[in-house]
Design an enzyme around this catalytic site. Structure first.
Site, PDB file in Angstrom:
ATOM      1  N   HIS A   1       0.828  -1.223   0.000  1.00  0.00           N
ATOM      2  CA  HIS A   1       0.000   0.000   0.000  1.00  0.00           C
ATOM      3  C   HIS A   1       0.859   1.269   0.000  1.00  0.00           C
ATOM      4  CE1 HIS A   1      -2.988   2.988   0.953  1.00  0.00           C
ATOM      5  NE2 HIS A   1      -2.459   3.198   2.142  1.00  0.00           N
TER       6      HIS A   1
ATOM      7  N   HIS B   1       3.413   7.089   5.493  1.00  0.00           N
ATOM      8  CA  HIS B   1       2.168   7.740   5.930  1.00  0.00           C
ATOM      9  C   HIS B   1       1.328   6.932   6.910  1.00  0.00           C
ATOM     10  CE1 HIS B   1       0.063   5.473   2.702  1.00  0.00           C
ATOM     11  NE2 HIS B   1      -1.006   5.664   3.457  1.00  0.00           N
TER      12      HIS B   1
ATOM     13  N   GLU C   1       0.345   5.596  12.623  1.00  0.00           N
ATOM     14  CA  GLU C   1      -0.993   5.127  12.970  1.00  0.00           C
ATOM     15  C   GLU C   1      -1.005   3.628  13.283  1.00  0.00           C
ATOM     16  OE1 GLU C   1      -3.625   6.557  13.621  1.00  0.00           O
ATOM     17  OE2 GLU C   1      -5.339   5.276  13.148  1.00  0.00           O
ATOM     18  N   ASP C   2      -0.252   2.843  12.504  1.00  0.00           N
ATOM     19  CA  ASP C   2      -0.408   1.387  12.576  1.00  0.00           C
ATOM     20  C   ASP C   2       0.746   0.634  13.214  1.00  0.00           C
ATOM     21  OD1 ASP C   2      -2.765   1.780  11.254  1.00  0.00           O
ATOM     22  OD2 ASP C   2      -1.970   1.329   9.267  1.00  0.00           O
TER      23      ASP C   2
ATOM     24  N   ASP D   1      -3.337   8.260  -1.344  1.00  0.00           N
ATOM     25  CA  ASP D   1      -3.722   7.193  -0.418  1.00  0.00           C
ATOM     26  C   ASP D   1      -5.131   6.706  -0.754  1.00  0.00           C
ATOM     27  OD1 ASP D   1      -3.723   5.629   2.023  1.00  0.00           O
ATOM     28  OD2 ASP D   1      -4.874   7.236   2.974  1.00  0.00           O
TER      29      ASP D   1
ATOM     30  N   ASP E   1     -21.660  14.130 -27.681  1.00  0.00           N
ATOM     31  CA  ASP E   1     -20.210  14.299 -27.652  1.00  0.00           C
ATOM     32  C   ASP E   1     -19.511  13.282 -26.755  1.00  0.00           C
ATOM     33  OD1 ASP E   1     -21.425  15.484 -25.555  1.00  0.00           O
ATOM     34  OD2 ASP E   1     -20.079  17.201 -25.450  1.00  0.00           O
TER      35      ASP E   1
HETATM   36 MN    MN Z   1      -2.944   4.596   3.792  1.00  0.00          MN
END
Ligand code: MN
Length: 735
Positions: free
Chosen positions: A57, A81, A85-86, A147, A267
């Site tokens: 990712h 990024h 957080e993880d 992301d 169009d």
């Molecule tokens: Mn992400």
């Protein structure tokens, strides 16, 4: 033909391949490589829903970022990024290892992510953070868009319900942001994926229709491109030509929003011609029109008048061979880069570029209006603005702004659809709005409720003596204008309350035979202010003027009880209200008579309903403002408590002029206003104020403030207006 299928995931080698095409400094390459190694280690043993290692990712996000040619810090932040957080890694560690810039970007994205996937009822707060962070550093949003793009490309691994929620959020917030930043490449892909999730049936229906005569269309496209190439070769113009079938969502929008049948959307095919100079763009347009018949009203010159997101191009729609219709876009290579990558193109990473990120941000703010507009909303917001209001204002004023209008000098402003000239006036400057007296659109006077259309040239007529009206709050469509009008009235009320507060104090002092000096020089003043929780003398005036602090109580505390209270019985709200609600007031028949002599009672005629002699009336015992006399049918009477007292008009009341408010509804016809004015002169009333508004159903509402000495004269006034042809109703109103 451009029909590359987008892959969802990319390898680290592919990222570096892209990086090396525009970043060569060893220390920059090193930063990116280290960021990757860290991220890989941090996400070790983590897997995505699809079962793949998590690291794919961040790698894919970094890949998308390189296609936008962002700088090394942004790519490094792309790799990192999700780390904070993880994984157990902290921001401090990132700052130590990669420097404050990368840490700031990671922190920005982390804050957004934290909000994105939590409690759904907090979405407004999330969006607010998202938008504010963009104004702080647009690179955070670019990373967020990359992301989201990768997450959307791989969304098939999630539960359907979750897919829908994320797709909706993408449509609501991220697509408009990508649009306003001009990043068409990301915008249209996010749009198509979300469309497929949110309207699965429509998507496949549309896809089937598009595919049905695909072969035929591609053939026509090919032939048309060949012919144009031949013509331009003959003219010895350097050019590059591309053909494509328009993206699904844009076709769907035309069907749904414009209510068109699929077969009417002609169009579907688009040709794009890129060249070197602006001169060649116009020359090519000429050659195309010379060969193919243009469809009227479809020629757009966004080169001379760029869109607010910086987009520049010439557009035309022409009738091709065998009745096929083509949209042709003509622009320079540079304009094309901006069309595809928007803001990211402008700020494409250049080595040896010495601009700091603050300078970059400032440069972008100048180039893209969205920043200015959002900053204005942030500045408008005060303590009373909640997150939902804020996000509504951004959505309405900025993200869904799709009407472009011009000042007479040619500056372009984008406004929400259905915005009025008044919204435009406030957008230019709040003082222009506050002083507006009328509007010209394309050199013609228009009513205040006129709906602006793209291309309108709007001129605001102002007068230094003009003032906003509270009814404007119902007319304007943008949050910006609403908040500016509200602010104006907040200030006015403050000033009015200060004035009233001083008046009440003066009257109270007069009753006691005291002077202003006795009050202002009292040594107890500060202590008394504090005792009643007033931060300053001005605050005390406001409290007294607005009725939240009783002038009697305040002055008693400061200067002691008055010596002679006989004159004050009816204003003493404590005795009348609390002790004996029905307390007899010492006037005949329990009625306070409003006559020529009101010396011993503080009586005020209410401003809202403006009673005049013979009107049925009722007195309201206010805190600190004496008795306020309202008409019994005044709407504000219903909202007041029970502190009423009987009042009546003296029989021999002196004839003085009183204000009355009237509302006339009539048919919109020329000369009506002057007939109303003439009829008012005929019944000898003074006209204090007249405003006229044209309604949607082409009736006109005229609001009048005139004078009348009593209800008899008022009846005459009403009758004379009622006689005018075209008048439907006349009503007495409140202010
Ligand atoms: Mn992400």
């Amino acid at each position: 033909m451009k029909s590359e299928r987008k892959r969802a995931t990319y390898s680290y080698e592919e990222v570096m391949q892209n990086v090396r095409t525009y970043i060569t400094k060893p220390e920059d390459i090193d930063l990116i490589e280290r960021a990757y190694q860290w991220a890989k280690k941090a996400h070790e043993n983590q897997y995505r829903k699809s079962g793949e290692p998590y690291i794919i990712h961040p790698i894919s996000v970094a890949y998308i970022l390189t296609t936008l040619t962002v700088g090394p810090a942004t790519i490094a932040a792309g790799f990192l990024h999700d780390v904070v957080e993880d994984t157990p890694i902290t921001l401090e560690e990132i700052a130590k290892e990669f420097g404050p810039q990368v840490a700031k970007l990671v922190s920005g994205v982390t804050k957004l992510d934290k909000l994105q996937y939590r409690a759904s009822d907090a979405t407004s707060a999330n969006y607010q953070k998202l938008i504010i962070s963009m104004v702080e550093d647009v690179r955070v949003i670019i990373i967020k868009l990359a992301d989201r793009l990768h997450n959307m490309r791989t969304i098939g691994n999630l539960r359907e319900e979750k897919q829908k929620r994320i797709a909706q959020e993408t449509m609501d917030i991220l697509v408009p942001i990508a649009h306003r930043l001009g990043i068409y490449k990301i915008k249209s892909e996010l749009e198509d994926i979300s469309f497929k999730i949110l309207h699965r049936d429509h998507y496949y229906e549309m896809a089937a229709l598009v595919n049905k005569r695909q072969e035929e269309r591609l053939h026509a496209l090919d032939a048309m491109m060949k012919r144009i190439s031949t013509i331009l070769d003959e003219q010895e113009i350097e050019f590059e030509i591309q053909g494509r079938i328009k993206n699904m969502y844009s076709i769907y929008k035309k069907v749904v929003e414009k209510g068109k049948d699929f077969n009417e959307i002609f169009d579907l095919l688009a040709i794009r011609i890129l060249t070197d100079t602006v001169r060649d763009c116009y020359a090519i347009l000429g050659f195309i029109h010379n060969e193919y018949r243009p469809i009227p009203n479809r020629i757009k010159d966004y080169i001379a008048m760029p869109k607010p997101n910086m987009y520049q191009s010439l557009h035309t729609t022409v009738l091709g061979d065998q009745g096929t219709i083509f949209e042709v876009q003509i622009r320079t290579h540079e304009m094309d880069r901006i069309a595809e990558y928007g803001i990211a193109a402008h700020w494409a990473y250049k080595e040896n570029n010495v601009m700091t990120s603050e300078q970059e941000q400032r440069q972008m703010e100048q180039e893209v209006k969205i920043f200015k507009e959002i900053k204005a909303i942030i500045e408008d917001a005060d303590d009373t603005t909640n997150e939902t209001e804020f996000i509504e204002a951004v959505k309405a004023d900025v993200l869904s702004a799709n009407v472009y209008v011009f000042t007479p000098r040619g500056d372009v402003y984008s406004l929400t659809s259905s915005a009025t000239p008044l919204d435009f006036a406030y957008r230019i400057h709040s003082e222009v709005g506050n002083k507006a007296t009328g509007f010209k659109v394309n050199n013609r006077i228009v009513p205040i409720s006129y709906e602006l259309k793209t291309g309108d040239v709007v001129e605001v007529l102002t007068s230094s003596s003009a003032k906003p009206s509270e009814s404007w709050l119902r007319i304007v469509k943008t949050g910006h204008a609403k908040s500016k009008i509200r602010q104006y009235f907040k200030h006015i009320r403050r000033d009015e309350n200060i004035m009233h507060g001083k008046d009440f104090i003066e009257r109270e002092l007069e009753i006691r035979g005291l002077e202003w000096q006795d009050f202002i020089n009292s040594s107890d003043l500060n202590a008394t202010l504090e005792r009643y929780g007033q931060k300053s003398l001005e605050e005390a005036y406001i409290a007294i003027g607005s009725g939240s602090l009783s002038v009697r109580v305040f002055i008693n505390k400061l200067l002691g009880q008055p010596k002679d209270t006989r004159d004050l019985h009816s204003d003493d709200n404590n005795t009348i209200i609390k002790n004996e609600p029905q307390a007899p007031v010492k006037t005949p028949k329990n009625v306070i008579t409003i006559g020529n002599d009101v010396d011993n009672v503080l009586i005020n005629l209410a401003n809202c309903c403006a009673p005049i002699p013979n009107d049925p009336i009722v007195g309201y015992i206010s805190k600190g403002k004496g008795i306020i006399v309202h008409r019994t049918d005044c709407p504000s009477v219903k909202q007041m408590g029970e502190r009423f007292i009987n009042v009546g008009w003296a029989e021999n009341i002196e004839k003085t002029k009183h204000k009355v408010y009237l509302r006339v509804i009539s048919f919109d016809r020329p000369g009506l206003l002057s007939e109303i004015i003439n009829s008012l002169y005929a019944v000898k009333t003074d006209i204090i104020d007249i405003t006229s508004t044209v309604n949607h159903d082409s009736t006109v509402t005229t609001r009048l403030t005139v004078t009348a000495v009593d209800t008899m004269q008022l009846d005459k006034i009403k009758l004379s207006i009622q006689k005018i042809s075209g008048v439907y109703t006349i009503e007495r109103t409140t202010k």
